[in-house]
Design a protein around this motif. Structure first.
Motif, PDB file in Angstrom:
ATOM      1  N   PHE A   1      -5.094  12.602  -7.832  1.00  0.00           N
ATOM      2  CA  PHE A   1      -4.023  12.508  -7.577  1.00  0.00           C
ATOM      3  C   PHE A   1      -3.923  11.755  -6.095  1.00  0.00           C
ATOM      4  N   ASP A   2      -4.961  11.906  -5.259  1.00  0.00           N
ATOM      5  CA  ASP A   2      -4.938  11.577  -4.077  1.00  0.00           C
ATOM      6  C   ASP A   2      -4.876  10.142  -3.661  1.00  0.00           C
ATOM      7  N   ASN A   3      -5.620   9.511  -4.793  1.00  0.00           N
ATOM      8  CA  ASN A   3      -5.686   7.982  -4.803  1.00  0.00           C
ATOM      9  C   ASN A   3      -4.130   7.420  -5.369  1.00  0.00           C
ATOM     10  N   ALA A   4      -3.665   8.078  -6.391  1.00  0.00           N
ATOM     11  CA  ALA A   4      -2.267   7.807  -6.744  1.00  0.00           C
ATOM     12  C   ALA A   4      -1.383   7.792  -5.592  1.00  0.00           C
ATOM     13  N   LEU A   5      -1.318   9.026  -4.911  1.00  0.00           N
ATOM     14  CA  LEU A   5      -0.411   9.131  -3.779  1.00  0.00           C
ATOM     15  C   LEU A   5      -0.397   8.141  -2.785  1.00  0.00           C
ATOM     16  N   LEU A   6      -1.631   7.624  -2.403  1.00  0.00           N
ATOM     17  CA  LEU A   6      -1.965   6.686  -1.442  1.00  0.00           C
ATOM     18  C   LEU A   6      -1.246   5.443  -2.000  1.00  0.00           C
ATOM     19  N   ALA A   7      -1.433   5.100  -3.088  1.00  0.00           N
ATOM     20  CA  ALA A   7      -0.844   3.776  -3.753  1.00  0.00           C
ATOM     21  C   ALA A   7       0.497   3.941  -3.854  1.00  0.00           C
ATOM     22  N   ALA A   8       1.348   5.178  -4.068  1.00  0.00           N
ATOM     23  CA  ALA A   8       2.632   5.289  -4.202  1.00  0.00           C
ATOM     24  C   ALA A   8       3.651   4.959  -3.019  1.00  0.00           C
ATOM     25  N   GLY A   9       2.932   5.209  -1.758  1.00  0.00           N
ATOM     26  CA  GLY A   9       3.778   5.073  -0.521  1.00  0.00           C
ATOM     27  C   GLY A   9       4.525   6.266  -0.322  1.00  0.00           C
ATOM     28  N   VAL A  10       5.131   6.600   0.780  1.00  0.00           N
ATOM     29  CA  VAL A  10       5.617   7.935   1.069  1.00  0.00           C
ATOM     30  C   VAL A  10       6.825   8.585   0.100  1.00  0.00           C
ATOM     31  N   ASP A  11       7.794   7.610  -0.227  1.00  0.00           N
ATOM     32  CA  ASP A  11       8.893   8.156  -1.259  1.00  0.00           C
ATOM     33  C   ASP A  11       8.277   8.225  -2.668  1.00  0.00           C
ATOM     34  N   GLY A  12       7.574   7.306  -3.073  1.00  0.00           N
ATOM     35  CA  GLY A  12       6.874   7.309  -4.478  1.00  0.00           C
ATOM     36  C   GLY A  12       5.964   8.740  -4.826  1.00  0.00           C
ATOM     37  N   ALA A  13       5.203   9.105  -3.458  1.00  0.00           N
ATOM     38  CA  ALA A  13       4.360   9.964  -3.443  1.00  0.00           C
ATOM     39  C   ALA A  13       5.111  11.409  -3.506  1.00  0.00           C
TER      40      ALA A  13
ATOM     41  N   VAL B   1      -9.564  20.817  -2.496  1.00  0.00           N
ATOM     42  CA  VAL B   1      -9.013  19.976  -1.499  1.00  0.00           C
ATOM     43  C   VAL B   1      -9.680  18.662  -1.400  1.00  0.00           C
ATOM     44  N   THR B   2      -8.988  17.356  -1.616  1.00  0.00           N
ATOM     45  CA  THR B   2      -9.761  16.075  -1.530  1.00  0.00           C
ATOM     46  C   THR B   2      -9.021  15.237  -0.651  1.00  0.00           C
ATOM     47  N   THR B   3      -9.455  14.131  -0.171  1.00  0.00           N
ATOM     48  CA  THR B   3      -8.805  13.370   0.796  1.00  0.00           C
ATOM     49  C   THR B   3      -9.112  11.849   0.413  1.00  0.00           C
ATOM     50  N   SER B   4      -8.072  11.019   0.151  1.00  0.00           N
ATOM     51  CA  SER B   4      -8.434   9.676   0.058  1.00  0.00           C
ATOM     52  C   SER B   4      -7.800   8.771   1.200  1.00  0.00           C
ATOM     53  N   GLY B   5      -8.413   8.139   1.386  1.00  0.00           N
ATOM     54  CA  GLY B   5      -7.871   7.083   2.709  1.00  0.00           C
ATOM     55  C   GLY B   5      -8.079   5.701   2.579  1.00  0.00           C
ATOM     56  N   SER B   6      -7.356   4.862   2.896  1.00  0.00           N
ATOM     57  CA  SER B   6      -7.210   3.328   2.986  1.00  0.00           C
ATOM     58  C   SER B   6      -8.257   2.804   3.731  1.00  0.00           C
ATOM     59  N   TYR B   7      -8.553   3.522   4.883  1.00  0.00           N
ATOM     60  CA  TYR B   7      -9.340   3.259   6.132  1.00  0.00           C
ATOM     61  C   TYR B   7     -10.952   3.506   5.804  1.00  0.00           C
ATOM     62  N   ARG B   8     -11.021   4.185   4.697  1.00  0.00           N
ATOM     63  CA  ARG B   8     -12.590   4.804   4.741  1.00  0.00           C
ATOM     64  C   ARG B   8     -13.452   3.720   4.135  1.00  0.00           C
ATOM     65  N   LYS B   9     -13.137   2.712   3.356  1.00  0.00           N
ATOM     66  CA  LYS B   9     -13.856   1.776   2.999  1.00  0.00           C
ATOM     67  C   LYS B   9     -13.175   0.279   2.737  1.00  0.00           C
ATOM     68  N   PHE B  10     -13.463  -0.572   3.273  1.00  0.00           N
ATOM     69  CA  PHE B  10     -12.737  -1.967   3.339  1.00  0.00           C
ATOM     70  C   PHE B  10     -13.637  -3.092   3.586  1.00  0.00           C
ATOM     71  N   ARG B  11     -13.251  -4.254   3.316  1.00  0.00           N
ATOM     72  CA  ARG B  11     -13.557  -5.615   3.505  1.00  0.00           C
ATOM     73  C   ARG B  11     -12.789  -6.145   4.440  1.00  0.00           C
ATOM     74  N   ASP B  12     -13.193  -7.019   5.544  1.00  0.00           N
ATOM     75  CA  ASP B  12     -12.400  -8.030   6.373  1.00  0.00           C
ATOM     76  C   ASP B  12     -12.225  -9.246   5.711  1.00  0.00           C
ATOM     77  N   SER B  13     -10.886  -9.708   5.903  1.00  0.00           N
ATOM     78  CA  SER B  13     -10.729 -11.053   5.386  1.00  0.00           C
ATOM     79  C   SER B  13      -9.551 -11.416   6.319  1.00  0.00           C
ATOM     80  N   GLY B  14     -10.033 -12.480   7.171  1.00  0.00           N
ATOM     81  CA  GLY B  14      -9.145 -13.172   8.077  1.00  0.00           C
ATOM     82  C   GLY B  14      -8.694 -12.301   9.005  1.00  0.00           C
ATOM     83  N   GLY B  15      -9.306 -11.254   9.331  1.00  0.00           N
ATOM     84  CA  GLY B  15      -8.834 -10.334  10.548  1.00  0.00           C
ATOM     85  C   GLY B  15      -8.078  -9.297   9.948  1.00  0.00           C
TER      86      GLY B  15
END
Length: 327
Positions: free
Chosen positions: A277-289, A228-242
């Motif tokens: 696949f966890d990265n691909a699902l994250l980028a696909a959106g719910v319907d695409g996933a 089991v693996t998890t990918s999250g858009s919240y895990r690593k990020f940069r701030d740009s203009g808020g």
């Protein structure tokens, strides 16, 4: 009368053996159950050293860095060959949503091995996109070739899953049939906790939407023999203009992924598969996933997403329910 005494030592009940450390810019934890110690931390660290020499963009002179610096390509070792083969497979099976050739874009957005620079503009992204596409990678025998010199790869989105599989294979080669291997949150389990014969339980965290949120376990699962693996858009990020810019780059647009899914947890037979696949699902959106999941019955997924009004919800593939509750 003669008496024969046995020189054999009594069979010891299995107990937990734990090995922890740091590797690949994160931590690892291995728990296995056996009557005696069968593997050592030194052996585990040696495996990680071998993996980094092949796959780490952070290690000078690594095989992957030599490929990225080359004009045409290089000879691969078994680690690099296995990861590239699986990466290309997932690239085609996700219509390019998972793509290890995004490295020029990863660097441009400040998520590579070097310090972050100014944000790229649309013109710079368009220029970099001509270097992106795993169809520009060609495997001939044990050589990995690039169609044009600017093609570069970053396997961070799949390498930790592969590392988990390598460690799991090492444990099994030493006769260990009950274990949990975790590297940076990517997990593989086999068997049960001994001597109590209990299932191995794994917590899925609610994504932290601000830097002040403390981790909260949203669900507890038990997957039996698998990964089991998890990918999250919240895990690593940069701030740009808020705005938070995700480290997950959409290879189609060249910009950080901004779909509604904020966390994708995938269960698969191997960690390398789940991790890709966890990265691909994250980028696909719910319907695409769910479109991807319907084509791959061997994997199950649990998705946490944000509605337009900001409400955080979850959904899962039909077969994911059997893992819930940690039974």
């Amino acid at each position: 009368m003669c008496f024969i005494t046995s020189a054999l030592s009594p069979v010891r009940s299995p107990e937990a053996h734990r090995i922890v450390g740091e590797a690949q810019g994160t931590t690892y934890a291995i728990t296995y159950y056996a009557g005696q110690q069968l593997v050592s931390k030194m052996q585990i660290d040696s495996i990680f050293k071998s993996l980094d020499a092949s796959l780490s963009i952070y290690q000078p002179g690594s095989l992957i860095n030599r490929f990225n610096a080359s004009q045409e390509g290089i000879e691969m070792d078994r680690h690099f060959a296995r990861v590239i083969d699986k990466s290309k497979q997932i690239y085609y099976e996700t219509a390019g949503l998972f793509d290890v050739t995004v490295y020029p874009l990863v660097r441009a957005w400040g998520f590579g091995a070097k310090a972050a620079g100014p944000m790229p503009d649309s013109a710079a992204i368009r220029e970099l996109l001509r270097c992106v596409g795993s169809d520009k990678l060609q495997v001939r025998g044990t050589r990995l070739l690039k169609a044009i010199p600017c093609v570069q790869v970053d396997v961070n989105g799949i390498a930790q899953g592969y590392s988990v599989d390598v460690i799991a294979g090492f444990l099994e080669a030493h006769g260990i049939a009950n274990y949990m291997v975790e590297v940076g949150g990517e997990i593989r389990t086999k068997g049960r906790k001994l001597p109590g014969n209990e299932p191995m339980k794994i917590g899925i965290e609610t994504p932290s939407l601000t830097e002040f949120d403390a981790p909260v376990i949203r669900e507890v699962i038990s997957i039996g023999d698998g990964a089991v693996t998890t990918s999250g858009s919240y895990r690593k990020f940069r701030d740009s203009g808020g705005m938070r810019l995700s480290h997950i780059i959409d290879p189609k647009t060249g910009f950080p992924a901004s779909r509604e899914i904020i966390s994708a947890t995938v269960v698969a037979p191997e960690a390398i598969t789940a991790d890709g696949f966890d990265n691909a699902l994250l980028a696909a959106g719910v319907d695409g996933a769910f479109e991807i999941l319907r084509a791959h019955p061997e994997i199950e997924a649990y998705l946490i997403y944000k509605k337009p009004d900001g409400t955080v919800c979850d959904t899962a593939s039909a077969g994911f329910g059997r893992f819930l509750g940690g039974q």
